[in-house]
Scaffold this active site. Structure first.
Site, short mmCIF file in Angstrom:
data_model
loop_
_atom_site.label_atom_id
_atom_site.label_comp_id
_atom_site.label_asym_id
_atom_site.label_seq_id
_atom_site.Cartn_x
_atom_site.Cartn_y
_atom_site.Cartn_z
N GLU A 167 3.54 5.92 6.65
CA GLU A 167 4.99 6.12 6.21
C GLU A 167 5.18 7.77 5.76
O GLU A 167 5.84 7.96 4.86
CB GLU A 167 5.45 5.20 5.05
CG GLU A 167 5.45 3.93 5.60
CD GLU A 167 5.76 2.94 4.61
OE1 GLU A 167 6.38 3.08 3.35
OE2 GLU A 167 5.77 1.67 4.81
N GLU A 272 3.16 -5.10 10.88
CA GLU A 272 3.66 -5.64 9.88
C GLU A 272 5.05 -6.54 10.16
O GLU A 272 6.09 -6.44 9.63
CB GLU A 272 4.06 -4.41 8.56
CG GLU A 272 3.14 -3.59 8.21
CD GLU A 272 3.51 -2.63 7.24
OE1 GLU A 272 4.56 -2.83 6.53
OE2 GLU A 272 2.71 -1.84 6.84
#
Ligand code: 9MR
Length: 385
Positions: A167, A272
């Protein structure tokens, strides 16, 4: 007595018994439909296409979750620790590491021959307080070297792939203004990959982020990947996290992303995956854990159970998604769900605490949901089973 029963068995009683047996067996096949796949579960059905995995919480890693225990190796051939390898758990102080739980997941994956993904080495979130206090570039560089080298070399040959950087991008595709970027500039990413490669030269190395199927953020991710490659450092794959909503998955963007990332010569992974069925406070996409909102009853519409119509809608979304994954099976290397069963999901607590969400393939009792059967049936039909 036996004689009596035999004597009493007329044609019509045979008929009744036949129907009782038939209805028992059809009942059983409804409750235990898994048998109808001849003992073939997700990981086997998709063998040869891509790996199928799940993120595990601490209880599951420790074997304390008795329902998850047999299910995990049966359905999945790859696992990721949901939280226990994050900085604040594994490296709480400068000179102290806590490998208790990470050693356990390494054992679990070895025992069941599952592909283990380490999550995650460099992330701005869930940092230990000592890291957040760092003010100088040199100290931060020292932390990165120490942290990455220690953890990666400890699990050399045991962890098969690492989310090296997680991220690092803002939604518009520019670099996130994290502590790493602010003190080291964007070179920190190449450096993280270089350190991981040096500590375990054979381990796969990934960049992982949410919303990178979206065009602007995807462009940012492509820039990062090219920069790593240009520096002569290895990157093996990109992880599109896949936190999506039942209100509409971005199928076109997902398809475009698979093509564009694959064109860079790396593996594409969905790392995810979950599909929220709940309303969001506004058009909130992704997984920024800093966002949290107040709860209202209308924001928690299914506190007891999921209506059939929503189960079907969820199954449809998962079905279309897996059809897309199968279309690109030569490029998609892994699909990992972010949790095993609905009760475990982080989406019960985000972006509003205390809701009841249903984003995965297994329900709160670890029973397969219609979405599970839809995903399975794609392979069943293809195989003509
Ligand atoms: O699922 C994780 C949840 O249990 C934690 O509270 C949260 C805290 O940061 O992190 C969640 O996992 C995140 C993952 O590590 C990175 N991508 C977004 C995931 C969902 O927030």
């Amino acid at each position: 007595m036996v004689k009596y029963i035999n004597y009493k068995m007329t044609n019509s009683s045979y008929f009744v018994i036949f129907f009782i047996a038939l209805s028992i067996s059809s009942c059983k096949s409804k409750t235990d439909n898994l048998q109808s796949y001849g003992g073939t579960y997700l990981k086997d059905l998709y063998k040869g296409d891509f790996k199928i995995g799940a993120a595990l919480n601490a209880g599951q890693i420790l074997g304390r979750d008795s329902l998850a225990l047999p299910l995990i190796p049966r359905e999945f051939n790859t696992i990721t620790p949901e939280n226990i390898m994050k900085c604040e758990v594994i490296h709480p102080e400068w000179n102290r590491y806590n490998f208790d739980l990470s050693d356990k997941i390494v054992d679990l994956s070895a025992k069941n021959k599952m592909f283990l993904v380490g999550h995650t080495l460099i992330w701005h979130s869930q940092l230990s307080p000592f890291v957040r206090r760092i003010k100088s570039p040199d100290s931060l560089k020292m932390f990165m070297k120490e942290h990455i080298s220690t953890i990666t070399s400890r699990y050399k040959g045991k962890i098969n792939g690492w989310d090296v950087v997680n991220e690092a991008l803002e939604e518009d595709g520019t670099m996130r203004k994290s502590i790493f970027y602010n003190l080291l500039g964007d070179d920190y990413i190449v450096e993280a990959f270089r350190l991981a490669q040096a500590a375990d030269p054979k381990c796969e190395l990934y960049y992982n982020d949410y919303n990178i199927e979206q065009p602007k953020k995807r462009a940012g991710a492509i820039e990062i990947i090219k920069k790593i490659q240009k520096a002569g450092v290895r990157i093996d794959g990109v992880g599109i996290q896949g936190h999506w909503s039942i209100r509409g998955l971005p199928f076109k963007d997902i398809e475009e992303s698979i093509k564009e990332f694959s064109a860079l010569g790396i593996k594409v992974m969905f790392t995810e995956l979950d599909i929220t069925v709940l309303p969001n406070p506004w058009d909130l996409r992704g997984a920024d854990v800093n966002q949290n909102f107040e709860s209202k009853p209308e924001m928690n519409p299914y506190p007891k159970s999921l209506p059939d119509s929503v189960q079907v809608a969820l199954a449809n979304q998962y079905g279309t998604l897996f059809e897309l994954f199968l279309k690109y099976k030569d490029n998609v290397d892994r699909v990992t769900f972010w949790g095993v069963a609905d009760g475990n999901s982080w989406l019960n607590g985000w972006p509003i605490r205390g809701r009841t969400n249903y984003p995965l393939l297994f329900d709160r009792n670890y029973k397969p949901k219609p979405a599970y059967y839809r995903v399975s049936s794609l392979k069943k039909l293809n195989k003509g089973a």
